[in-house]
Design a protein around this motif. Structure first.
Motif, PDB file in Angstrom:
ATOM      1  N   UNK A 234      17.554   2.595  16.042  1.00  0.00           N
ATOM      2  CA  UNK A 234      18.803   3.153  15.703  1.00  0.00           C
ATOM      3  C   UNK A 234      18.718   2.717  14.311  1.00  0.00           C
ATOM      4  N   UNK A 235      18.479   2.454  13.268  1.00  0.00           N
ATOM      5  CA  UNK A 235      19.045   1.979  11.587  1.00  0.00           C
ATOM      6  C   UNK A 235      19.045   2.893  10.602  1.00  0.00           C
ATOM      7  N   UNK A 236      17.970   3.769  10.956  1.00  0.00           N
ATOM      8  CA  UNK A 236      17.876   4.704  10.218  1.00  0.00           C
ATOM      9  C   UNK A 236      18.772   6.225  10.352  1.00  0.00           C
ATOM     10  N   UNK A 237      18.559   6.390  11.108  1.00  0.00           N
ATOM     11  CA  UNK A 237      19.583   7.917  12.153  1.00  0.00           C
ATOM     12  C   UNK A 237      21.072   6.320  11.049  1.00  0.00           C
ATOM     13  N   UNK A 238      21.097   5.360  11.376  1.00  0.00           N
ATOM     14  CA  UNK A 238      22.373   5.320  11.138  1.00  0.00           C
ATOM     15  C   UNK A 238      23.108   4.854   9.716  1.00  0.00           C
ATOM     16  N   UNK A 239      22.134   4.758   9.071  1.00  0.00           N
ATOM     17  CA  UNK A 239      21.915   5.274   7.269  1.00  0.00           C
ATOM     18  C   UNK A 239      22.346   6.430   7.207  1.00  0.00           C
ATOM     19  N   UNK A 240      21.908   7.515   7.506  1.00  0.00           N
ATOM     20  CA  UNK A 240      22.308   9.117   7.186  1.00  0.00           C
ATOM     21  C   UNK A 240      20.564   8.783   6.333  1.00  0.00           C
ATOM     22  N   UNK A 277       8.014  -5.117   6.533  1.00  0.00           N
ATOM     23  CA  UNK A 277       9.777  -5.324   7.071  1.00  0.00           C
ATOM     24  C   UNK A 277      10.144  -4.127   6.156  1.00  0.00           C
ATOM     25  N   UNK A 278      10.895  -2.830   6.887  1.00  0.00           N
ATOM     26  CA  UNK A 278      11.083  -1.411   6.541  1.00  0.00           C
ATOM     27  C   UNK A 278      12.592  -2.014   5.263  1.00  0.00           C
ATOM     28  N   UNK A 279      12.620  -1.444   4.653  1.00  0.00           N
ATOM     29  CA  UNK A 279      13.864  -1.535   3.272  1.00  0.00           C
ATOM     30  C   UNK A 279      15.279  -1.596   3.984  1.00  0.00           C
ATOM     31  N   UNK A 280      15.353  -0.825   4.665  1.00  0.00           N
ATOM     32  CA  UNK A 280      16.740  -0.425   6.055  1.00  0.00           C
ATOM     33  C   UNK A 280      16.907  -1.939   6.293  1.00  0.00           C
ATOM     34  N   UNK A 281      16.144  -2.838   6.546  1.00  0.00           N
ATOM     35  CA  UNK A 281      16.417  -3.880   7.745  1.00  0.00           C
ATOM     36  C   UNK A 281      17.128  -5.001   6.965  1.00  0.00           C
ATOM     37  N   UNK A 282      18.456  -4.870   7.282  1.00  0.00           N
ATOM     38  CA  UNK A 282      18.773  -5.618   7.603  1.00  0.00           C
ATOM     39  C   UNK A 282      18.465  -7.379   7.055  1.00  0.00           C
TER      40      UNK A 282
END
Ligand code: MLT
Ligand code: MN
Ligand code: ZN
Length: 310
Positions: A234-240, A277-282
């Protein structure tokens, strides 16, 4: 005299290691994208997903053709035109693992009257055939070859490719209402590249779920390049940044009990490398705890220009 290292039988170059949008993504202000623009250390730009493979260093195949292909080719001397002709290219074949924009838009960069083989499943070819823009790849020069899942074909001299189904979905631009996100069929495949003497590399930039078939296939290979889109589902949801989970997008996360790190822990492979690897991936942050966790589990984080020699 120093002993000479054996010639590699299989060479691969990661042309692009990011998911769709690349890193940083043009319109994104997530923590990573904003951090990169601000010059935060530990972050490296990445272009969209593609791999080049060769046995002899002269004849190359591309696995997927990203929208960033032009810049990827410019950055990769092995893929420049050979000296001995007015026009030419070491790229002899392109093989597609799905019809996603980040994997097919670069085909348009390969127009200009260059002979090529274009290999994909019947379903992926049908997506291209339905879009007349791809006739820019002149039909007499660019030969579209249909490969069945399970079938093995010679890709370039010394390398054979076998496509196999992996759980996935139709491309985003073909979704219509209800979407099955882990279909097993011809629309999303992985590819095994094998050298004549049996070195094996697997390229799986999209995978919704690990299956027993997949685990059996991967066991003992020289390198696995695997879907590293998200760290958490849910990384993209968590970052809005949207409403979709990774699984809804056809990608299993890296972390967690059902993630790729856990699912592939029991598989023996020479190298395990995350790509797409998506740009949101920590995990993109070389100084962050997620990077340390992935590396301590035996994974490498793919980067543009990374070379793999088997
Ligand atoms: C994906 O990997 O899920 C797709 O590339 C998404 C997209 O088309 O942007
Ligand atoms: Mn993608
Ligand atoms: Zn971003």
């Amino acid at each position: 005299m120093a002993a000479q290292a054996a010639e590699p039988e299989l060479r691969a170059i990661v042309l692009g290691s990011a998911a769709g949008g690349g890193f940083p993504q043009w319109n994104c202000n997530c923590r990573n994208c904003a951090g990169y623009r601000a010059g935060r250390p530990g972050l490296e730009a990445r272009s969209q997903s593609s791999l080049a493979v060769s046995a002899n260093g002269t004849d190359w195949a591309l696995l997927n053709a990203s929208p960033d292909l032009r810049q990827q080719l410019a950055a990769t001397p092995a893929l420049h035109p050979p000296d001995d002709a007015a026009r030419g290219s070491p790229i002899k074949a392109v093989l597609l693992t799905n019809g996603d924009i980040d994997h097919v838009a670069g085909l348009l960069t390969l127009r200009e009257g260059q002979p090529l083989r274009l290999l994909a499943t019947a379903e992926i070819h049908a997506i291209l055939a339905a879009n007349p823009i791809f006739t820019a790849l002149a039909p007499g020069l660019v030969l579209r070859e249909t490969v069945k899942p399970g079938e093995t074909v010679e890709l370039v001299p010394g390398l054979r490719a076998t496509l196999f189904p992996v759980p996935g979905k139709v491309p985003l631009y073909l979704e219509d209402g209800s979407v099955e996100t882990d279909l097993i069929g011809e629309q999303t495949v992985g590819v095994e590249i094998a050298s004549t003497k049996g070195k094996r590399l697997h390229y799986i930039p999209g995978c919704a779920r690990m299956t027993e078939d997949l685990a059996v296939r991967l066991e003992g290979c020289g390198a696995i390049l695997f879907d590293g889109t998200l760290w958490t589902n849910d990384e993209m949801i968590a970052e809005g940044l949207g409403q979709k989970t990774g699984r809804r997008m056809g990608h299993m996360p890296m972390s967690g009990p059902d993630g790729a790190i856990a699912a592939l822990a029991r598989i023996n492979a020479g190298r395990k490398i995350f790509v797409h690897i998506n740009n949101t991936n920590p995990v993109l942050d070389a100084r962050g705890p997620e990077r340390a966790e992935a590396e301590s589990a035996g994974w490498e984080i793919g980067h543009d220009g990374m070379e793999i020699m088997l």
